[in-house]
Structures are given as C-alpha cells and as structure tokens.
Design a protein around this motif. Structure first.
Motif, PDB file in Angstrom:
ATOM      1  N   THR A  69       0.815  -1.214   0.000  1.00 47.67           N
ATOM      2  CA  THR A  69       0.000   0.000   0.000  1.00 47.67           C
ATOM      3  C   THR A  69       0.848   1.264   0.000  1.00 47.67           C
ATOM      4  OG1 THR A  69      -0.153  -0.015   2.427  1.00 47.67           O
ATOM      5  CG2 THR A  69      -1.889  -1.163   1.212  1.00 47.67           C
ATOM      6  N   LEU A 218      -9.548   3.951  -8.374  1.00 50.24           N
ATOM      7  CA  LEU A 218      -9.598   2.682  -7.655  1.00 50.24           C
ATOM      8  C   LEU A 218     -10.810   1.859  -8.072  1.00 50.24           C
ATOM      9  CD1 LEU A 218      -8.488   3.837  -4.090  1.00 50.24           C
ATOM     10  CD2 LEU A 218      -7.128   2.644  -5.810  1.00 50.24           C
ATOM     11  N   LEU A 221     -10.269  -0.325 -10.931  1.00 50.00           N
ATOM     12  CA  LEU A 221      -9.407  -1.479 -10.670  1.00 50.00           C
ATOM     13  C   LEU A 221     -10.096  -2.564  -9.840  1.00 50.00           C
ATOM     14  CD1 LEU A 221      -6.161   0.510  -9.796  1.00 50.00           C
ATOM     15  CD2 LEU A 221      -6.643  -0.698 -11.930  1.00 50.00           C
ATOM     16  N   VAL A 222     -11.325  -2.311  -9.427  1.00 48.14           N
ATOM     17  CA  VAL A 222     -12.011  -3.266  -8.547  1.00 48.14           C
ATOM     18  C   VAL A 222     -12.216  -4.609  -9.241  1.00 48.14           C
ATOM     19  CG1 VAL A 222     -14.212  -3.795  -7.442  1.00 48.14           C
ATOM     20  CG2 VAL A 222     -13.118  -1.597  -7.044  1.00 48.14           C
ATOM     21  N   SER A 225      -9.089  -6.782  -9.800  1.00 45.17           N
ATOM     22  CA  SER A 225      -8.522  -7.159  -8.497  1.00 45.17           C
ATOM     23  C   SER A 225      -9.362  -8.234  -7.815  1.00 45.17           C
ATOM     24  CB  SER A 225      -8.410  -5.931  -7.591  1.00 45.17           C
ATOM     25  OG  SER A 225      -7.556  -4.973  -8.166  1.00 45.17           O
ATOM     26  N   ALA A 333      -6.006  -4.273 -15.645  1.00 46.38           N
ATOM     27  CA  ALA A 333      -5.715  -3.201 -14.688  1.00 46.38           C
ATOM     28  C   ALA A 333      -4.951  -2.063 -15.353  1.00 46.38           C
ATOM     29  CB  ALA A 333      -4.923  -3.762 -13.507  1.00 46.38           C
ATOM     30  N   THR A 344       0.083   2.662  -9.366  1.00 46.65           N
ATOM     31  CA  THR A 344      -1.079   2.412  -8.509  1.00 46.65           C
ATOM     32  C   THR A 344      -1.806   1.154  -8.947  1.00 46.65           C
ATOM     33  OG1 THR A 344      -1.347   4.774  -8.072  1.00 46.65           O
ATOM     34  CG2 THR A 344      -3.260   3.365  -7.672  1.00 46.65           C
ATOM     35  N   THR A 347       0.130  -1.773  -7.793  1.00 46.27           N
ATOM     36  CA  THR A 347      -0.018  -1.965  -6.354  1.00 46.27           C
ATOM     37  C   THR A 347      -1.335  -2.650  -6.024  1.00 46.27           C
ATOM     38  OG1 THR A 347       1.383  -0.070  -5.825  1.00 46.27           O
ATOM     39  CG2 THR A 347      -0.185  -0.774  -4.136  1.00 46.27           C
ATOM     40  N   VAL A 348      -2.431  -2.139  -6.603  1.00 43.78           N
ATOM     41  CA  VAL A 348      -3.749  -2.717  -6.319  1.00 43.78           C
ATOM     42  C   VAL A 348      -3.806  -4.156  -6.806  1.00 43.78           C
ATOM     43  CG1 VAL A 348      -6.218  -2.521  -6.826  1.00 43.78           C
ATOM     44  CG2 VAL A 348      -4.884  -0.466  -6.329  1.00 43.78           C
ATOM     45  N   TRP A 349      -3.253  -4.425  -7.995  1.00 41.23           N
ATOM     46  CA  TRP A 349      -3.251  -5.789  -8.527  1.00 41.23           C
ATOM     47  C   TRP A 349      -2.467  -6.725  -7.616  1.00 41.23           C
ATOM     48  CZ3 TRP A 349       0.438  -9.284 -10.128  1.00 41.23           C
ATOM     49  CH2 TRP A 349      -0.004 -10.367 -10.896  1.00 41.23           C
ATOM     50  N   ILE A 351      -1.857  -6.352  -4.456  1.00 44.20           N
ATOM     51  CA  ILE A 351      -2.582  -6.545  -3.210  1.00 44.20           C
ATOM     52  C   ILE A 351      -3.638  -7.635  -3.385  1.00 44.20           C
ATOM     53  CG2 ILE A 351      -4.279  -5.465  -1.669  1.00 44.20           C
ATOM     54  CD1 ILE A 351      -2.638  -2.887  -1.909  1.00 44.20           C
TER      55      ILE A 351
END
Length: 407
Positions: A69, A218, A221-222, A225, A333, A344, A347-349, A351
């Motif tokens: 994060t 974000l 990207l939901v 993810s 993504a 970003t 990072t989200v992927w 996570i």
C-alpha cells in the motif's frame, strides 16, 4: 534517458532493461517459491497444527499487502534503485535464519520481514513491465515477465518439500537466500527506471490537469482485483497445503509440478490473445474452469484417501486458470487507468494477488482444522462459480448501458 517505444515487431526481450527485470524476477521468485510449501512444513516439525502452519504464509502475505500500500509513495520519494535493492535483501537474507528455530512466533517474524521484501519485488516488477513496454504489447510483455516468475515456481515449488524431507531443510533455507544475489540486477534496472521516471516527469502535463479522482481510479481497478483475489485464494491453498494433503512427497511433487507447469505456460500463452481480443472476454470461462479443477481435486482427497490421478489432473486444470487470470487481470488493470497511474494499478493488482494467496492459506487451513482439506477446496470452488456469474451479469449490464448510451 528517453522512454523506450519498441516497434511491434521487435522481440520483447530486446527492450532495454528487460533482461535485468527477468533475471531479478527469476532469482526473487526462486527464494519465494522454495519456502512457500517448506516454511509451513517446518512449523509443523516444531509442533504447530494445520492452523498454525497456515499462519506462516498468511503472515507473509499480510506483511506483503501492508507494505504494498505504501509502494507508490516510496517509489516517488526514494526512487526505484534503492527501493529494489532493499527489497531483494529483505526477501532473501531472512530465509537463511529459518534454520535457527522452528518456533512458530519466530517463524512468523521472519515471514513478515520476507513479506516486506516480496512486496517490493512484486510491485516493482509488474510496474517495470508497464514502464519498459508500451500498452499495445502489454499482454505479451506480461506473458514473458510471467515466465520469469512462473518457471522458478515450476521447478522449485514441487521439489522444495521433497528436498527438505529427503535431504535437509537447511538446504532449502540456504537456497531461499537466492534473492540476495539479485542486487546487481536490481541496481541496473532501478537506474534505468529512475531515468524513465525523470523523463516522464519532465514531459508530463500539469499533474493537476485531467487527473482522475482517486476514488474513480480505484473503482476502475475493482473488477480485475476481485477476479484475481478469487483465483489466487485456492492457488495459495494448493501451494501451501499440497505437501500435507497429498499423502506422499512424491505425489505432492507431481501434483505441484502439474499446477506450476500449467501456470507458467498459460500465463505466457494467453498474452497474445489478450492483446488481440481483450482480456475480459476470457475471465468468466476461466473462473468456471478453475471451479471444475478444484472440485476434482477436492473429490480426489475426500474420505481420507487420495486418488492420485484425479489430484494431478485437478490441480493442473486449476493451474491453467491461475496462470491465465494473472496475465489477464494485470492487462485489464493497466488498460483501466492512465499510464501515470500504472504504479497504482500494479499496487492494487499485487494486493489482490497476495491477499488471495494469504487468504487461501489462512481460510483453507482453518477449514481443514475443523473439517477437511476437501471441504476447504470445495468452498473455494463455489466462490469461483459465484464470481463467474457476477462477472457475466455485470458484463451484460455494462454492455446494455453502453448500447443505451449509444442510442
């Protein structure tokens, strides 16, 4: 240093910086792959039950996710080169310390430190792909990058438990320090990426103009993810617990070989179709395929026995979905956000990937403690089916909304 714009006919591996990235990733994931099944076994040797053993990789992934994060901020403030060098050292050096103790609390501490290094490796690696190669070839570039990740897992995840049990755990822990050998490659790649970042900062428009709201970014990207989270949950469970539910070290090695080989080949092979047809069209069918493989694997280990062929085939089927969806969700993504937001997206992927891996280790471990490993795998199969149905429904609504707006 100018940002590279490779021609569509040039091989991905000729992109400057790519070989450093591939070598760095191979060494880093070698250390990660070796301890993924062995660290929980080491905890069992020290007296931990299946729930305690599951905590090993759950803590590894929790530390990974928490560190991830902060990665976009760390890269902006510290730069790529020092961040990547620190990452491979944090991942590699603690591995050698496992030999000193099999006490669960200390194993959890070492796993947490390794998770911090793994966070750097994963976010920087996938972000580097987007920085080095332009968008129309992201699918193929991610496929090649995926091979550098998947091949070490193909060779080492199936054999790690066998090496530990037939040779010595100390051999695995020594080899687990391989990421530390990647320091020179991290330094070379980091220097290039710092140069690209500086060039982008000089040529970028005013960052206050045309910047999507953070919430909207974000939200885009939901979907990828969540799909990744759904498929990596059973993947993490198989990587963690196959040596325990297979019944023998040989069967565990063969089953994990099928899983990791399918993962490696599918992650590479799906890159071209993803660039050609788009990523989303493949996602729901692959989730259903994953559910089928999990159901077969659960059946193979039910009732206290093990149907060896069923387990190998089932885990190989899961590996096809697991590898393909890793590529497809990362392509999706990167496509969902502007280029300046790729760190970003990475990072989200990541996570989603690591949260799923840790969740699989934790949840399936505790279901097994209360019921059985077959029940744990069956539960993840149901989740895959539900996710596939949700993806199809939301896809139809999106298509209908788009058609309505066209009219």
């Amino acid at each position: 240093m100018r940002r590279p714009v490779p021609s569509s006919s040039a091989p991905i591996t000729q992109v400057p910086g790519m070989w450093s990235l591939l070598t760095l990733s191979a060494l880093g994931f070698a250390g990660y792959a070796l301890l993924l099944p062995v660290a929980p076994l080491w905890a069992v040797q020290g007296g931990a039950g299946s729930g305690g053993a599951g905590l090993i990789n759950a803590v590894l992934m929790l530390a990974t996710v928490v560190t991830q994060t902060s990665m976009p901020t760390v890269l902006r403030r510290i730069g790529w080169r020092p961040t990547m060098v620190a990452g491979v050292l944090l991942l590699g050096l603690p591995s050698a310390l496992f030999v000193l103790t099999d006490a669960l609390p200390w194993l959890l501490v070492l796993s947490a430190v390794r998770g911090m290094g793994f966070a750097v490796l994963t976010v920087c690696g996938s972000s580097a792909v987007a920085a080095l190669v332009d968008g129309p070839r992201h699918g193929r570039a991610i496929g090649v990058y995926g091979l550098s990740i998947a091949v070490p897992q193909l060779l080492l995840v199936p054999s790690a438990a066998w090496i530990a049990e037939t040779l010595d755990f100390r051999v695995v822990f020594a080899l687990g320090a391989l990421p530390a050998l990647a320091v020179p490659f991290a330094a070379v790649l980091g220097r290039r990426l710092d140069g690209i970042a500086s060039e982008d900062a000089r040529t970028a428009p005013d960052p206050t103009e045309d910047r999507p709201a953070r919430g909207r970014l974000l939200l885009a990207l939901v979907m990828p993810s969540l799909v990744l989270l759904v498929v990596t949950t059973p993947g993490g469970a198989l990587l963690t617990f196959t040596p325990q539910f297979a019944g023998s070290a040989t069967l565990a090695m063969v089953a994990l070989l099928g899983f990791t080989a399918a993962t490696a080949l599918s992650r590479w092979a799906v890159g071209g179709p993803a660039d050609r047809y788009g990523a989303r069209v493949f996602m729901a069918p692959l989730l259903v395929l994953c559910a089928g493989g999990l159901a077969l694997s659960a059946w193979a280990i039910a009732d206290g026995g093990t149907w060896a062929v069923g387990l190998v085939v089932g885990m190989t089927i899961v590996g096809i979905s697991y590898g393909s969806l890793q590529n497809l969700t990362l392509v999706e993504a990167f496509a969902a956000v502007p280029r300046r937001s790729h760190p970003t997206a990475s990072t989200v992927w990541n996570i989603g990937f690591d949260a799923g891996t840790g969740l699989g280790s934790l949840v399936v471990g505790f279901i097994a403690a209360g019921a059985s490993f077959a029940a744990g795998l069956a539960t993840t199969a149901v989740v895959c089916v539900v996710a596939a149905a949700a993806l199809l429904v939301t896809g139809r609504f999106s298509a209908a909304g788009g058609a309505a707006s066209d009219r």
